[in-house]
Motif scaffolding. Sequence first.
Motif, PDB file in Angstrom:
ATOM      1  N   THR A 116       0.817  -1.218   0.000  1.00  0.00           N
ATOM      2  CA  THR A 116       0.000   0.000   0.000  1.00  0.00           C
ATOM      3  C   THR A 116       0.849   1.267   0.000  1.00  0.00           C
ATOM      4  OG1 THR A 116      -0.168   0.080   2.432  1.00  0.00           O
ATOM      5  CG2 THR A 116      -1.809  -1.219   1.245  1.00  0.00           C
ATOM      6  N   SER A 120      -1.898   2.656  -4.688  1.00  0.00           N
ATOM      7  CA  SER A 120      -3.157   3.021  -4.034  1.00  0.00           C
ATOM      8  C   SER A 120      -4.298   2.887  -5.026  1.00  0.00           C
ATOM      9  CB  SER A 120      -3.091   4.456  -3.497  1.00  0.00           C
ATOM     10  OG  SER A 120      -2.972   5.379  -4.571  1.00  0.00           O
ATOM     11  N   GLY A 121      -5.514   3.023  -4.532  1.00  0.00           N
ATOM     12  CA  GLY A 121      -6.677   2.883  -5.396  1.00  0.00           C
ATOM     13  C   GLY A 121      -6.854   4.037  -6.357  1.00  0.00           C
ATOM     14  N   PRO A 125     -11.494   6.496  -7.375  1.00  0.00           N
ATOM     15  CA  PRO A 125     -12.089   5.417  -6.567  1.00  0.00           C
ATOM     16  C   PRO A 125     -12.178   5.765  -5.089  1.00  0.00           C
ATOM     17  CG  PRO A 125     -10.500   4.524  -8.116  1.00  0.00           C
ATOM     18  CD  PRO A 125     -10.349   6.013  -8.159  1.00  0.00           C
ATOM     19  N   THR A 126     -11.175   6.484  -4.563  1.00  0.00           N
ATOM     20  CA  THR A 126     -11.222   6.875  -3.157  1.00  0.00           C
ATOM     21  C   THR A 126     -12.365   7.848  -2.903  1.00  0.00           C
ATOM     22  OG1 THR A 126      -8.819   6.612  -2.992  1.00  0.00           O
ATOM     23  CG2 THR A 126      -9.902   7.877  -1.257  1.00  0.00           C
TER      24      THR A 126
END
Length: 293
Positions: A116, A120-121, A125-126
């Motif tokens: 991580t 990261s996303g 998306p976050t």
Amino acid sequence: MSASPAGRAFTALNYTFFVLLGLTTMFPFLNLIAKSLSSEEAVVSGRVTLLPVDWQIGTYRYVMSQSLFLASFQVSVFVTVAGTLLALFMTTLAAYPLSKPRLHGRKWFILMYIFTMLFSGGLIPTYLLMQSLQLIDKLPVLFLPAMISVYNMLIIKNYFESLPDSLEESAKLDGAGNLTILWRITLPLSLPVLATIALFYAVAFWNDYFASLIYINTPENKPLQLYLKELFVSSSDTFLQLGAQINVDAAMNTSPQAIQAASILLATLPILLVYPFLQNYFVKGVLVGSVKE
């Protein structure tokens, strides 16, 4: 044995260099103080450097009277305190089991955490995740996504690993469980690293403005750093919306530059006041927690 003339000269040169270097780093801070305490005419004409010209304190009274500044200050204090306490709690709970070699799958868990740090996303998306959790434009969105910093967690983990195993073994012989050992033995012995990580988290939460820039829409929910960001990049029209007039009353004898300087100093003051209470733990916590024996 006394030092040679060359050694004394080298020492004097070192002291002189680092004193000048320290003064150089302090120059912007001293310039802000001087601007915030100088008159409008002195600031606008560029006569202010390190010392105030035509001393006045009306700028600070004006800044402290702004409702949006006070609201932003309260938001930053809440986010910093709540975020630091929760992040330190969650980080400690993650670090403690990972510091135990007996944990099954320990290496895989550590690799997942490290993963991580590299990937990261992504921002969209976050944002969609925060929206689905109904956290948009709410204060918890400013600290809940940052509950665990892997870097900080690894420092605490390494510190836990440096503690003698005999302490835990003795506690287990007395019937203590894992939570009891953590609360009554490990944490009291880990105050240096915990204070250091608390300072890391506090500075990060206090200085963060990007999360609020993305998630916060209501002016009353904006933290202090976002308030300052908008204060500096705004035009005269948006400056009025922030509650601070560009063309302030001439009787106040202050200027927009002085208002900006005073706002920055007031935003920096809380962290400057916190650091002296933690500096005794700072160096020891970083050194012991970052180097694994």
